[in-house]
Design a protein around this motif. Structure first.
Motif, PDB file in Angstrom:
ATOM      1  N   CYS A 170     100.878  52.443  23.146  1.00 34.85           N
ATOM      2  CA  CYS A 170     101.326  51.049  23.387  1.00 34.85           C
ATOM      3  C   CYS A 170     102.643  51.137  24.117  1.00 34.85           C
ATOM      4  CB  CYS A 170     101.709  50.264  22.137  1.00 34.85           C
ATOM      5  SG  CYS A 170     100.243  49.937  21.148  1.00 34.85           S
ATOM      6  N   GLU A 171     102.881  50.187  24.902  1.00 30.38           N
ATOM      7  CA  GLU A 171     104.104  50.139  25.983  1.00 30.38           C
ATOM      8  C   GLU A 171     105.017  49.107  25.472  1.00 30.38           C
ATOM      9  OE1 GLU A 171     104.784  52.928  27.687  1.00 30.38           O
ATOM     10  OE2 GLU A 171     102.777  53.603  27.918  1.00 30.38           O
ATOM     11  N   MET A 172     106.161  49.242  25.260  1.00 33.77           N
ATOM     12  CA  MET A 172     107.131  48.130  24.831  1.00 33.77           C
ATOM     13  C   MET A 172     108.189  47.683  25.765  1.00 33.77           C
ATOM     14  SD  MET A 172     105.458  49.575  22.052  1.00 33.77           S
ATOM     15  CE  MET A 172     106.248  51.188  21.517  1.00 33.77           C
ATOM     16  N   VAL A 173     108.608  46.654  25.495  1.00 35.77           N
ATOM     17  CA  VAL A 173     109.716  46.095  26.333  1.00 35.77           C
ATOM     18  C   VAL A 173     110.878  45.665  25.318  1.00 35.77           C
ATOM     19  CG1 VAL A 173     108.233  45.104  28.280  1.00 35.77           C
ATOM     20  CG2 VAL A 173     108.646  43.547  26.268  1.00 35.77           C
ATOM     21  N   SER A 183     109.143  45.036  21.800  1.00 37.00           N
ATOM     22  CA  SER A 183     107.984  44.142  21.498  1.00 37.00           C
ATOM     23  C   SER A 183     106.923  44.726  22.242  1.00 37.00           C
ATOM     24  CB  SER A 183     108.288  42.726  21.929  1.00 37.00           C
ATOM     25  OG  SER A 183     109.506  42.238  21.174  1.00 37.00           O
ATOM     26  N   LEU A 184     105.637  44.479  21.760  1.00 36.91           N
ATOM     27  CA  LEU A 184     104.476  44.984  22.417  1.00 36.91           C
ATOM     28  C   LEU A 184     104.430  44.271  23.544  1.00 36.91           C
ATOM     29  CD1 LEU A 184     101.922  46.669  22.202  1.00 36.91           C
ATOM     30  CD2 LEU A 184     100.756  44.900  20.990  1.00 36.91           C
ATOM     31  N   ALA A 185     103.884  44.788  24.889  1.00 41.14           N
ATOM     32  CA  ALA A 185     103.808  44.470  26.093  1.00 41.14           C
ATOM     33  C   ALA A 185     102.320  44.784  26.947  1.00 41.14           C
ATOM     34  CB  ALA A 185     104.821  44.627  27.178  1.00 41.14           C
ATOM     35  N   ARG A 212     112.128  47.745  30.643  1.00 40.56           N
ATOM     36  CA  ARG A 212     111.902  49.079  30.676  1.00 40.56           C
ATOM     37  C   ARG A 212     111.012  49.578  31.515  1.00 40.56           C
ATOM     38  NH1 ARG A 212     111.990  49.298  23.901  1.00 40.56           N
ATOM     39  NH2 ARG A 212     113.670  48.266  23.745  1.00 40.56           N
ATOM     40  N   THR A 213     110.923  49.457  32.623  1.00 39.10           N
ATOM     41  CA  THR A 213     110.143  49.710  33.703  1.00 39.10           C
ATOM     42  C   THR A 213     109.946  51.046  33.868  1.00 39.10           C
ATOM     43  OG1 THR A 213     110.460  47.268  34.815  1.00 39.10           O
ATOM     44  CG2 THR A 213     109.035  49.128  35.894  1.00 39.10           C
ATOM     45  N   ARG A 214     111.210  51.813  33.648  1.00 42.07           N
ATOM     46  CA  ARG A 214     111.124  53.348  33.954  1.00 42.07           C
ATOM     47  C   ARG A 214     110.365  54.201  32.945  1.00 42.07           C
ATOM     48  NH1 ARG A 214     116.576  57.251  34.555  1.00 42.07           N
ATOM     49  NH2 ARG A 214     115.401  59.142  34.938  1.00 42.07           N
TER      50      ARG A 214
END
Length: 339
Positions: A170-173, A183-185, A212-214
């Motif tokens: 998972c990737e979060m923001v 939070s889940l994105a 948190r794009t990086r």
């Protein structure tokens, strides 16, 4: 009236074996009467035979008892019997064979009307028929306990493989005050072979403060058509239900999903000592996914400033787990975790 067989042979009489025919016929008659008394056979008239009747039969009317126990037939009976024998010898073979307990066959001598009776065949045909069942093929078991134990281990491990194991990433923001809440994105799920089962951008229920794009690779445009969190969560949990879930630092993924998966069905590649040993790292250390992938798979992931790919991370996680799958599953079988 008892029935007697008169054998008429117009040629020279064949040599007789002393007492053989009489003894066989008497044994047959005794067996047949025994079966009739027991109720296995219905009573029938005695078939013609070459031997004399048993001494137990009383002499019939018109007969005079002899010293050997046989009765003498009156002259008129002899005439009728002679006529019947001569007429019977002229009938075709098929008609005479219609009698079920006779197997007629002409004598080898020319001009003879003697018929042979297959006593053994008649006796066997008179016995009650029993139903026979085919023999069951015997199953071949393992040769020894060691082979059986190893076979059970292999079958147990193979049952957990294709449809029962998935990897997740998972990737979060950042949401909440100053974007400190993860939070889940985006969520990706792959199967045992690395094929993608699920990969969707997910819109968090709270306002996004930091993309948190990086690290996440998430940008504002990804949220335009993103799946709402509640809908996406239901879809993901259906994929995970009842399966072994593999992940790296997987507790963070479950936290973002607001979900708890049974420990017995969870495999965290950040806490597998066998992987660390293969990578020449301390067993109790938490090694990053990027480092393990580089050392064990000789592949670079999470490179550049474009952010992580959850699909790439999930596939790398599954590949790492498969390197130590047999060893780790045997360890868990001996030391099952407490849920």
């Amino acid at each position: 009236m008892s029935t007697l067989l008169l054998n008429l042979d117009f040629g020279e009489p064949p040599p007789k074996k002393a007492g053989e025919g009489n003894a066989k016929h008497q044994r047959f008659v005794r067996r047949r009467r025994f079966l009739e008394q027991r109720g296995f056979l219905s009573k029938k008239s005695q078939p013609p035979g070459r031997g004399p009747t048993l001494p137990s039969d009383p002499p019939k009317k018109g007969e005079s008892p002899q010293a050997d126990g046989t009765g003498k037939v009156p002259p008129h009976a002899n005439k009728r019997k002679t006529a019947a024998s001569s007429s019977g010898s002229q009938q075709p073979l098929g008609k005479r064979a219609a009698v079920p307990w006779l197997t007629p066959a002409p004598s080898r001598k020319a001009g003879s009307v003697v018929t042979a009776v297959d006593l053994l065949g008649e006796f066997q045909s008179a016995l009650p028929k029993t139903k026979s069942y085919p023999a069951r093929p015997q199953k071949k078991g393992p040769q020894n306990s060691t082979q059986a134990h190893s076979a059970n281990k292999c079958s147990g491990a193979s049952q957990k493989i294709p449809g029962k194991m998935v990897a997740i990433d998972c990737e979060m923001v950042g949401t909440g005050p100053k974007g400190h809440v993860s939070s889940l994105a985006r969520c990706s799920v792959v199967n045992y072979d690395g094929d993608v089962l699920y990969d969707e951008y997910i819109l968090p229920p709270s306002h996004i403060v930091d993309y948190r794009t990086r690290w996440s690779g998430i940008r504002k445009q990804h949220m335009v058509n993103a799946t709402p969190f509640k809908v996406a969560r239901g879809q993901i949990l259906k994929l995970l239900a009842g399966k072994i879930v593999v992940g790296h630092a997987i507790h963070n993924d479950f936290k973002a999903l607001q979900y708890f998966h049974p420990k017995s069905l969870t495999r965290d590649t950040s806490h597998i000592p066998a992987l660390n040993r293969k990578a020449d790292c301390p067993e109790n250390a938490t090694v990053s996914l990027k480092q393990l992938t580089k050392k064990l798979l000789n592949r670079d992931i999470q490179a550049g400033r474009g952010g992580h790919s959850s699909v790439e991370d999930a596939q790398a996680t599954m590949e790492l787990y498969r390197l130590v799958e047999v060893e780790w599953e045997e360890h868990l079988a001996q030391n099952p975790p407490d849920d």
